[in-house]
Design a protein around this motif. Structure first.
Motif, PDB file in Angstrom:
ATOM      1  N   LEU A  95      68.995  44.426 119.683  1.00 62.62           N
ATOM      2  CA  LEU A  95      68.638  45.830 119.436  1.00 62.62           C
ATOM      3  C   LEU A  95      68.779  46.714 120.671  1.00 62.62           C
ATOM      4  O   LEU A  95      69.316  47.824 120.566  1.00 62.62           O
ATOM      5  N   PRO A  96      68.347  46.271 121.864  1.00 61.67           N
ATOM      6  CA  PRO A  96      68.579  47.114 123.045  1.00 61.67           C
ATOM      7  C   PRO A  96      70.071  47.358 123.316  1.00 61.67           C
ATOM      8  O   PRO A  96      70.453  48.454 123.733  1.00 61.67           O
ATOM      9  N   THR A  97      70.902  46.362 123.057  1.00 57.61           N
ATOM     10  CA  THR A  97      72.343  46.536 123.246  1.00 57.61           C
ATOM     11  C   THR A  97      72.894  47.581 122.286  1.00 57.61           C
ATOM     12  O   THR A  97      73.671  48.462 122.676  1.00 57.61           O
ATOM     13  N   VAL A  98      72.486  47.506 121.028  1.00 50.02           N
ATOM     14  CA  VAL A  98      72.922  48.496 120.037  1.00 50.02           C
ATOM     15  C   VAL A  98      72.461  49.889 120.461  1.00 50.02           C
ATOM     16  O   VAL A  98      73.223  50.863 120.381  1.00 50.02           O
ATOM     17  N   PHE A  99      71.249  49.994 120.951  1.00 47.76           N
ATOM     18  CA  PHE A  99      70.719  51.283 121.391  1.00 47.76           C
ATOM     19  C   PHE A  99      71.517  51.822 122.583  1.00 47.76           C
ATOM     20  O   PHE A  99      71.843  53.014 122.629  1.00 47.76           O
ATOM     21  N   LEU A 100      71.847  50.967 123.544  1.00 45.36           N
ATOM     22  CA  LEU A 100      72.627  51.407 124.702  1.00 45.36           C
ATOM     23  C   LEU A 100      74.024  51.863 124.289  1.00 45.36           C
ATOM     24  O   LEU A 100      74.541  52.863 124.807  1.00 45.36           O
ATOM     25  N   ILE A 101      74.628  51.153 123.361  1.00 43.15           N
ATOM     26  CA  ILE A 101      75.944  51.560 122.861  1.00 43.15           C
ATOM     27  C   ILE A 101      75.844  52.911 122.156  1.00 43.15           C
ATOM     28  O   ILE A 101      76.692  53.784 122.327  1.00 43.15           O
ATOM     29  N   TYR A 102      74.791  53.092 121.369  1.00 42.92           N
ATOM     30  CA  TYR A 102      74.578  54.378 120.694  1.00 42.92           C
ATOM     31  C   TYR A 102      74.471  55.505 121.717  1.00 42.92           C
ATOM     32  O   TYR A 102      75.095  56.555 121.563  1.00 42.92           O
ATOM     33  N   LEU A 103      73.671  55.299 122.766  1.00 43.42           N
ATOM     34  CA  LEU A 103      73.521  56.326 123.801  1.00 43.42           C
ATOM     35  C   LEU A 103      74.853  56.646 124.476  1.00 43.42           C
ATOM     36  O   LEU A 103      75.184  57.803 124.700  1.00 43.42           O
ATOM     37  N   PHE A 104      75.611  55.599 124.792  1.00 44.34           N
ATOM     38  CA  PHE A 104      76.905  55.794 125.432  1.00 44.34           C
ATOM     39  C   PHE A 104      77.835  56.625 124.539  1.00 44.34           C
ATOM     40  O   PHE A 104      78.451  57.586 125.003  1.00 44.34           O
ATOM     41  N   VAL A 105      77.932  56.257 123.275  1.00 42.61           N
ATOM     42  CA  VAL A 105      78.812  56.984 122.347  1.00 42.61           C
ATOM     43  C   VAL A 105      78.330  58.422 122.172  1.00 42.61           C
ATOM     44  O   VAL A 105      79.129  59.364 122.188  1.00 42.61           O
ATOM     45  N   HIS A 106      77.019  58.595 122.044  1.00 47.77           N
ATOM     46  CA  HIS A 106      76.456  59.935 121.857  1.00 47.77           C
ATOM     47  C   HIS A 106      76.751  60.832 123.065  1.00 47.77           C
ATOM     48  O   HIS A 106      77.161  61.982 122.920  1.00 47.77           O
ATOM     49  N   ARG A 107      76.561  60.302 124.254  1.00 48.94           N
ATOM     50  CA  ARG A 107      76.816  61.086 125.469  1.00 48.94           C
ATOM     51  C   ARG A 107      78.301  61.369 125.652  1.00 48.94           C
ATOM     52  O   ARG A 107      78.690  62.468 126.041  1.00 48.94           O
ATOM     53  N   THR A 108      79.133  60.368 125.384  1.00 49.27           N
ATOM     54  CA  THR A 108      80.578  60.560 125.513  1.00 49.27           C
ATOM     55  C   THR A 108      81.062  61.616 124.535  1.00 49.27           C
ATOM     56  O   THR A 108      81.841  62.509 124.897  1.00 49.27           O
ATOM     57  N   LYS A 109      80.577  61.554 123.307  1.00 51.63           N
ATOM     58  CA  LYS A 109      80.954  62.537 122.296  1.00 51.63           C
ATOM     59  C   LYS A 109      80.487  63.929 122.725  1.00 51.63           C
ATOM     60  O   LYS A 109      81.231  64.902 122.613  1.00 51.63           O
ATOM     61  N   GLY A 110      79.260  64.014 123.228  1.00 53.87           N
ATOM     62  CA  GLY A 110      78.733  65.303 123.681  1.00 53.87           C
ATOM     63  C   GLY A 110      79.548  65.889 124.815  1.00 53.87           C
ATOM     64  O   GLY A 110      79.842  67.084 124.832  1.00 53.87           O
ATOM     65  N   SER A 111      79.952  65.046 125.759  1.00 51.45           N
ATOM     66  CA  SER A 111      80.737  65.565 126.887  1.00 51.45           C
ATOM     67  C   SER A 111      82.136  65.983 126.425  1.00 51.45           C
ATOM     68  O   SER A 111      82.675  66.979 126.902  1.00 51.45           O
ATOM     69  N   LEU A 112      82.716  65.254 125.481  1.00 51.19           N
ATOM     70  CA  LEU A 112      84.030  65.644 124.962  1.00 51.19           C
ATOM     71  C   LEU A 112      83.948  66.961 124.207  1.00 51.19           C
ATOM     72  O   LEU A 112      84.831  67.816 124.339  1.00 51.19           O
ATOM     73  N   LEU A 113      82.891  67.129 123.428  1.00 52.61           N
ATOM     74  CA  LEU A 113      82.746  68.374 122.679  1.00 52.61           C
ATOM     75  C   LEU A 113      82.492  69.554 123.606  1.00 52.61           C
ATOM     76  O   LEU A 113      82.982  70.654 123.367  1.00 52.61           O
ATOM     77  N   SER A 114      81.720  69.341 124.679  1.00 55.94           N
ATOM     78  CA  SER A 114      81.475  70.427 125.612  1.00 55.94           C
ATOM     79  C   SER A 114      82.744  70.776 126.389  1.00 55.94           C
ATOM     80  O   SER A 114      82.991  71.932 126.687  1.00 55.94           O
ATOM     81  N   GLU A 115      83.587  69.774 126.693  1.00 59.90           N
ATOM     82  CA  GLU A 115      84.875  70.048 127.340  1.00 59.90           C
ATOM     83  C   GLU A 115      85.766  70.846 126.415  1.00 59.90           C
ATOM     84  O   GLU A 115      86.468  71.752 126.856  1.00 59.90           O
ATOM     85  N   ASP A 116      85.726  70.528 125.129  1.00 59.72           N
ATOM     86  CA  ASP A 116      86.549  71.232 124.154  1.00 59.72           C
ATOM     87  C   ASP A 116      86.112  72.688 124.045  1.00 59.72           C
ATOM     88  O   ASP A 116      86.935  73.587 123.950  1.00 59.72           O
TER      89      ASP A 116
END
Length: 104
Positions: A78-99
């Protein structure tokens, strides 16, 4: 000279219509392919979710029997799944803000 302008204008409109029709067909194909990919993604997500649940269940049974390896796997799932979720969420957020920055 006026008839030449009309002919050129008619040809340009015919070419634009053809291009628009081809774009429409291409968009329809892309939508159908996207639906297929989304369907396959649901299957893959379900498969992996069942695997994660299996790790947790096996780990809880191993806790009672003292098998350390399966307990560790269950504990980090579960902690691994949570860390992956955070990584994807942050990466998506940074890509959207760059866009957004690029569009201004």
């Amino acid at each position: 000279m006026h008839t030449l302008d009309v002919r050129v204008d008619t040809r340009i409109k015919a070419q634009n219509l053809l291009i628009t029709e081809r774009m429409g067909k291409s968009i329809q194909l892309q939508i159908r392919l996207q639906g297929l990919v989304e369907g396959l993604s649901v299957i893959a997500a379900a498969y992996f979710l069942i695997g994660l649940v299996a790790f947790i269940v096996k780990g809880s049974y191993a806790w009672m029997s003292g098998s350390l390896a399966e307990v560790v796997i269950a504990a980090v799932t579960l902690p691994t799944v949570f860390l992956i979720y955070l990584f994807v969420h942050r990466t998506k957020g940074s890509l959207l803000s760059e866009d957004k920055d690029d569009s201004h």
